[in-house]
Each structure stands twice: as structure tokens, then as C-alpha cells.
Design an enzyme around this catalytic site. Structure first.
Site, PDB file in Angstrom:
ATOM      1  N   ARG A 142       2.599  -9.218   2.067  1.00 46.64           N
ATOM      2  CA  ARG A 142       3.461  -9.358   3.251  1.00 46.64           C
ATOM      3  C   ARG A 142       2.738 -10.169   4.316  1.00 46.64           C
ATOM      4  O   ARG A 142       1.546  -9.980   4.542  1.00 46.64           O
ATOM      5  CB  ARG A 142       3.781  -7.978   3.829  1.00 46.64           C
ATOM      6  CG  ARG A 142       4.943  -7.283   3.179  1.00 46.64           C
ATOM      7  CD  ARG A 142       5.312  -6.018   3.941  1.00 46.64           C
ATOM      8  NE  ARG A 142       4.323  -4.966   3.778  1.00 46.64           N
ATOM      9  CZ  ARG A 142       3.448  -4.601   4.702  1.00 46.64           C
ATOM     10  NH1 ARG A 142       3.421  -5.211   5.875  1.00 46.64           N
ATOM     11  NH2 ARG A 142       2.600  -3.636   4.462  1.00 46.64           N
ATOM     12  N   HIS A 198       9.750   4.540   7.018  1.00 48.21           N
ATOM     13  CA  HIS A 198       8.839   4.171   5.928  1.00 48.21           C
ATOM     14  C   HIS A 198       8.301   5.465   5.318  1.00 48.21           C
ATOM     15  O   HIS A 198       7.150   5.834   5.521  1.00 48.21           O
ATOM     16  CB  HIS A 198       7.719   3.306   6.522  1.00 48.21           C
ATOM     17  CG  HIS A 198       6.838   2.661   5.517  1.00 48.21           C
ATOM     18  ND1 HIS A 198       5.536   2.317   5.788  1.00 48.21           N
ATOM     19  CD2 HIS A 198       7.059   2.258   4.244  1.00 48.21           C
ATOM     20  CE1 HIS A 198       4.994   1.747   4.736  1.00 48.21           C
ATOM     21  NE2 HIS A 198       5.889   1.697   3.785  1.00 48.21           N
ATOM     22  N   SER A 211       1.343   1.637   3.760  1.00 49.79           N
ATOM     23  CA  SER A 211       1.345   1.106   2.392  1.00 49.79           C
ATOM     24  C   SER A 211      -0.030   1.292   1.748  1.00 49.79           C
ATOM     25  O   SER A 211      -1.056   1.159   2.407  1.00 49.79           O
ATOM     26  CB  SER A 211       1.699  -0.377   2.403  1.00 49.79           C
ATOM     27  OG  SER A 211       3.020  -0.560   2.861  1.00 49.79           O
ATOM     28  N   CYS A 254      -1.416   4.010   0.658  1.00 51.31           N
ATOM     29  CA  CYS A 254      -2.119   5.243   1.056  1.00 51.31           C
ATOM     30  C   CYS A 254      -1.638   6.457   0.264  1.00 51.31           C
ATOM     31  O   CYS A 254      -1.798   7.595   0.702  1.00 51.31           O
ATOM     32  CB  CYS A 254      -1.940   5.502   2.552  1.00 51.31           C
ATOM     33  SG  CYS A 254      -2.938   4.450   3.609  1.00 51.31           S
ATOM     34  N   ARG A 298       1.640  -5.523  -8.305  1.00 49.84           N
ATOM     35  CA  ARG A 298       2.757  -4.575  -8.245  1.00 49.84           C
ATOM     36  C   ARG A 298       3.449  -4.370  -9.586  1.00 49.84           C
ATOM     37  O   ARG A 298       3.407  -5.217 -10.462  1.00 49.84           O
ATOM     38  CB  ARG A 298       3.815  -5.111  -7.262  1.00 49.84           C
ATOM     39  CG  ARG A 298       3.312  -5.290  -5.833  1.00 49.84           C
ATOM     40  CD  ARG A 298       3.271  -3.988  -5.088  1.00 49.84           C
ATOM     41  NE  ARG A 298       2.697  -4.113  -3.745  1.00 49.84           N
ATOM     42  CZ  ARG A 298       2.989  -3.280  -2.757  1.00 49.84           C
ATOM     43  NH1 ARG A 298       3.827  -2.289  -2.924  1.00 49.84           N
ATOM     44  NH2 ARG A 298       2.405  -3.429  -1.573  1.00 49.84           N
TER      45      ARG A 298
END
Length: 588
Positions: free
Chosen positions: A54, A230, A252, A254, A369
Site C-alpha cells: 500500500r 479495520h 496490518s 499483527c 499475499r
């Protein structure tokens, strides 16, 4: 959009299996993806090395007034709570990039629903893109196709324009078109519009994800009186059979996916997954509780660190109908990444850059991913597509805090819980462009995703307690990542996190005997955590301690953050909670 972008032709997606095969064949023929014959219908994409995460620094919200997007900071202080762009500059940015950008390409029109099609909690979007990789991924991540098209009866849908860009210079990876030097991601909340140029990667290009579900979603939620967050959502059934649903906000990378798919270490417990990344939360007048849906249909999870040991349910989900990005490939037709079980003897590994891997450096990109259908998860919750959503009994906040922050503590009140969310800090991870393990402020795990002024966002959260007769979730903070003097984690995490959730459930049920008051909140009292069968020696005293000096410094850091980032926009109730924390620390 076709007039602006000048595509060679236009394809309106129907979401069918036949169409999906055509898209996959197109990607394969272009060399964008390669088959993984070891698994059923799995594919690997390798991106340009400049397009792997991102791009927060190139992501903007466009409103008439700057303050509607981001708080006014102290003079000389750089704002950390989003980036603003004027509508005039947004129009210019589009005019500089999009004319004829799809020349010689197909424009794909993707009608998609965030949430079950037709649910009162769902929203519809249409994304146009010149990337077949995006089409294949959006089919996994959203409900996409004719069913959605038939539901559109007005202009009331989110409009999302995407192009991988038109960089005419030499390309490092010709089969992965992108224009990283001119990448930009734009949002116009007033018109429910998203515009993304130059990146084919993940959250930059799958515009239903962070752009719609969080940035535009949070502005729609503000207008309509709900929350777009989120957060993972999980169902948990203890031995007594009383099932509860919990949402949890972590930055993200975590551990959201690991918690959402946990294999509990305590016997008699059952955990089921509703979602691993995003929650849309609305008041349900029938139950007087906040209900949550997962607006997504797939998992776009971080691969490194995922293994049969850390997340067996994810591993049982992802080796069918999955699109992998930037993981390593094995000579037997499979995949590999850091933390995964070692390949069998004789099997060689090709790293994410296409080079033979000799064991040095990363085989997979740290932010590589898997994109997999959620319905394949062996512990998917029976109500994961319930149009009414699931009722929330608790909300957890958390992050990577190596020092000082206890394993778990509970907020004293809703206001205190909102304060805890606002004060979240966590070590940076590979999910965005940040370097090094610096502890960053990441309020509500939403720092990169706020669609409007964070001060207004906090007030919106505070106002949820004004809903008629509402039974709000209890709020907790967790920290699986505290380290001892030797630098090793004090808590085993993963399936043993059920021991913390067990305590959370007993607190929800009103057991006051298992908690003690500390300056930061209620922590487990001595013997309150169920440690039955736990391997190794756990220093619970250290894990649950609230070091006074650390927290005095923490309160100063939080106060400094508020003063620099929200000098004019911090709600009074949050400032009062900070002062109350300082007072409790002085008395302690």
C-alpha cells in the site's frame, strides 16, 4: 470513463466461472501469472519490485475543506492522520494521468457488493479497471457479477476507476504493468468516488478493500450512523455453549488472520471465523446490540509467518482456488515463504523475483499475499453471510508492543474504551512503506484508512452510546508481543490466545472476582487466567505488570500526540480520559 481512458474494448463482468477461466487464461498467456500444479486451481503472480505494498504517502482524500479530511496540526508539525487534496488538484491529477491510459487494453466493468447481496448492511460498487489480475482478485474478494448488476436501480453506488497506468519507459517486469513514479490513490467522499492510478497491487487496486470498505465506507458510516472498521470478527463458543461474537482491531500484519482462524489450545472451546480484516458495524434495534458483517468474500492475507503451526486453518483454506502474489515457487509446483514448513529434500526454490534461492535473503516478499475464498475456510462461521450480521459482545484493540503493555486489560467505560482505541501504538510492519521497527501511533488500527477528520471520528464513536437502549460491547486491549529481558516473547500466542479470550468471556458474563483495577484498566487477578496444559514457564507477573515509569512516559507520548495532531479537534471526553489516566498513575 471509456471516453476518458480510450480502451480498445469493454467487458462487463458477469462473475461466471466461464468468465473467470477466460480471465485466468488471459493472465497466463500474458505471463502475469503462472500455474501451481501441486494445488487445485492455484496461481502465482510476481509484481514489479516497485509495486509491492500500500502506498500511504500517495493516498489522498479530497474534500472542499481540508479540515473535513484531516485535523489541523500544531504549526510546523506534519499531519499523520491522512492526506488531503483539493477537488481542483484531484481533477488535475486525473487529467494528467488518465486520458487514453487504457489504449490497446480491455476496460473491465466490475459490479460488486460489499456484504451479502441485498443485505440492508451491504453497499454496492462498480469498479472499472484495465487489469485482469484485479478482475480475478475482485471475484474472490467481493460478491461480483450479474446478481449485483440486477440490484442497481439508481446512482446510489460507489464509483471506482482504476488503471495500472501507462508508463512508456523500460519495465523491470514487463508482464506486470504499473507506473510507480506517478501512482496515486484518490477518494472523493462527497460523490462516493475512488480513483486509483499506477499500481496493480492489492489495496491500491482492489478498490473494494481499504478504499471502499474503510475510507469511503467510514464517511458513509458517519453520515448514516454506523461504523466501518479495520477489524476481524470471530465467533467463540466456550464449554458452557453460550456463543459470543468478538471484533478486534490490530494494524496490518499483527495477527488478525491468525486470531480470526485460531485453533484453541483449551479443550471444549470452538472458534469460528466471520472475517479477518474488515467489519461494518450497525445498531440493530431488535437486539439493541451492535451487529457486524464482514463486507468481504475472501481473505487477502499476509503469507510469511503462516504455517501449519501458527495457523492450520489458513493453511487448510489457501491451497485451492487461490491467487498468490510475490511468494516463492518450488520446483514441485508449489509455493514457499518464510515461516512455512521447509520444502521436501531435493525440491528447489525460486524466489519472488524469479531467481534461484540459495537460502540467503527473503524467498518471499515480506508483504507477499494469498487471495482465497472465505467459504473454503474449514471454520467459517455459519452466520458469516447472515444479512443481519452477528451481535458483538466485545471489541479488542491491540498491536505489537514489546515493552510495558500488559497481555490484556479491560476499559472502565465506553469513553475509556474509545480513549484506548485512540491511543493505540504499534511497531511498524511490512504491510506499508515504513522501514524498521519503530513504534508508531496507529489509532483504532485505522491511521492509513480514515476517510474523514479523526477528531470527528472519535466523537462519532463516543456518540454510539446515545443509541436508544443500546447494549454496547465491552472494550479490551490485548498485547501478544511483549518481550522479556532476553528479547524473547513472554507469551506463546496463537492457539494459547484462547486463554485471554476465555477471561474476556467471563468478564462479559459479569465475573468480577477475576479482575483487579490498575491505572490502565482491569487486568486479570492472580490465578484468573486458565493456564491448564500450557507448555513452559510463563512469567505472568511480568506479562500482566503495569510499570509506572513506562506508563507515565506513555501518557506523555499520548498527550504529545493529541496536542500535535489534534490541537483543535480532540473531543473533550478523550482529553478527560487522558487526565484521568495520569491521575490514577500518580495515585498508584
Amino acid at each position: 470513463m471509456a471516453k476518458l481512458c480510450s480502451p480498445a474494448d469493454i467487458h462487463v463482468c458477469d462473475g461466471s466461472e466461464r468468465e473467470n477461466r477466460m480471465i485466468i487464461e488471459t493472465l497466463h498467456a500474458k505471463g502475469t501469472i503462472m500455474p501451481l500444479p501441486k494445488y487445485n486451481n492455484c496461481w502465482l503472480a510476481r509484481t514489479d519490485p516497485r509495486d509491492v505494498a500500500r502506498v500511504e504517502s500517495k493516498t489522498f482524500i479530497s474534500t472542499d475543506k481540508r479540515r473535513d479530511t484531516i485535523p489541523t496540526t500544531r504549526e510546523g508539525v506534519k499531519g499523520q492522520l491522512g492526506n488531503w487534496m483539493s477537488p481542483h488538484d484531484m481533477d488535475n491529477a486525473i487529467a494528467e494521468r488518465f486520458p487514453s491510459c487504457m489504449k490497446n487494453r480491455t476496460m473491465y466493468v466490475i459490479p460488486f457488493s460489499m456484504g451479502p447481496v441485498g443485505s440492508p448492511m451491504s453497499k454496492i460498487g462498480i469498479q472499472v479497471t484495465d487489469s485482469p489480475y484485479v478482475v480475478a482478485s475482485m471475484r474472490i474478494m467481493t460478491r461480483m457479477g450479474e446478481d449485483v448488476l440486477n440490484k442497481i436501480d439508481s446512482e446510489d453506488f460507489v464509483k471506482a476507476l482504476h488503471s495500472v497506468g501507462n508508463d512508456s519507459g523500460p519495465k523491470a517486469v514487463p508482464q506486470w504493468p504499473c507506473d510507480p513514479d506517478r501512482t496515486i490513490i484518490l477518494h472523493k467522499p462527497a460523490k462516493n468516488e475512488i480513483v486509483s492510478y499506477g499500481s496493480g497491487y492489492g489495496g491500491n487496486s482492489l478498490l473494494g478493500k481499504k478504499c471502499f470498505a474503510l475510507r469511503i465506507g467510514s464517511t458513509i458510516a458517519k453520515r448514516e450512523g454506523w461504523l466501518a472498521e479495520h477489524m476481524l470478527i470471530l465467533g467463540i463458543t466456550p464449554p458452557n455453549g453460550t456463543k459470543r461474537y468478538i471484533a478486534a482491531a490490530f494494524p496490518s500484519a499483527c495477527g488478525k488472520t491468525n486470531l480470526a482462524m485460531m485453533l484453541p489450545a483449551l479443550e471444549g472451546y470452538k472458534v469460528e471465523c466471520v472475517g479477518d480484516d474488515i467489519a461494518w458495524i450497525k445498531y440493530n434495534p431488535r437486539t439493541r446490540m451492535l451487529h457486524a458483517i464482514n463486507p468481504e468474500k475472501g481473505f487477502f492475507g499476509v503469507a510469511p509467518g503462516t504455517s501449519a503451526k501458527t495457523n492450520p486453518n489458513a493453511m487448510a483454506t489457501i491451497f485451492e482456488n487461490t491467487l498468490f502474489t510475490n511468494v516463492a515457487a518450488t520446483s514441485d509446483g508449489g509455493v514457499f515463504w518464510e515461516g512455512m514448513e521447509e520444502p521436501e529434500e531435493g525440491v528447489t526454490v525460486t524466489d519472488w523475483l524469479g531467481n534461484k534461492w540459495n537460502g540467503e535473503g527473503n524467498a518471499a516478499h515480506p508483504n507477499s499475499r494469498f487471495c482465497s475464498p472465505a467459504g473454503q475456510c474449514p471454520i467459517i462461521d455459519p452466520r458469516w453471510e447472515d444479512p443481519e450480521g452477528v451481535p458483538l459482545s466485545a471489541i479488542l484493540f491491540g498491536g505489537r508492543r514489546p515493552k510495558g503493555v500488559p497481555l490484556v486489560y479491560e476499559a472502565f467505560s465506553w469513553d475509556h474504551g474509545v480513549f484506548i482505541g485512540s491511543a493505540m501504538r504499534s511497531e511498524a510492519t511490512a504491510a506499508a512503506e515504513h522501514k524498521g521497527k519503530v513504534v508508531m501511533h496507529d489509532p483504532f488500527a485505522m491511521r492509513p484508512f480514515f476517510g474523514y477528520n479523526f477528531g470527528d471520528y472519535l466523537q462519532h464513536w463516543l456518540d454510539m452510546q446515545k443509541l436508544p437502549g443500546v447494549q454496547l460491547p465491552r472494550i479490551f486491549h490485548v498485547n501478544w508481543f511483549r518481550k522479556g529481558q532476553d528479547g524473547k516473547f513472554l507469551w506463546p500466542g496463537f492457539g494459547d490466545n484462547i486463554r485471554v479470550l476465555d477471561w474476556v468471556l467471563r468478564r462479559i458474563d459479569g465475573d468480577d472476582s477475576i479482575a483487579k483495577e490498575t491505572p490502565v484498566g482491569m487486568t486479570p487477578s492472580s490465578g484468573a487466567l486458565n493456564l491448564e496444559g500450557l507448555q513452559g514457564n510463563i512469567d505472568l507477573d511480568e506479562l500482566l505488570s503495569v510499570p509506572k515509569d513506562f506508563w507515565i512516559n506513555e501518557s506523555k507520548e499520548i498527550g504529545k500526540y493529541y496536542d500535535e495532531q489534534l490541537p483543535e479537534d480532540l473531543p473533550d471526553a478523550i482529553g478527560q480520559q487522558l487526565e484521568a489516566l495520569k491521575s490514577r498513575l500518580e495515585r498508584d
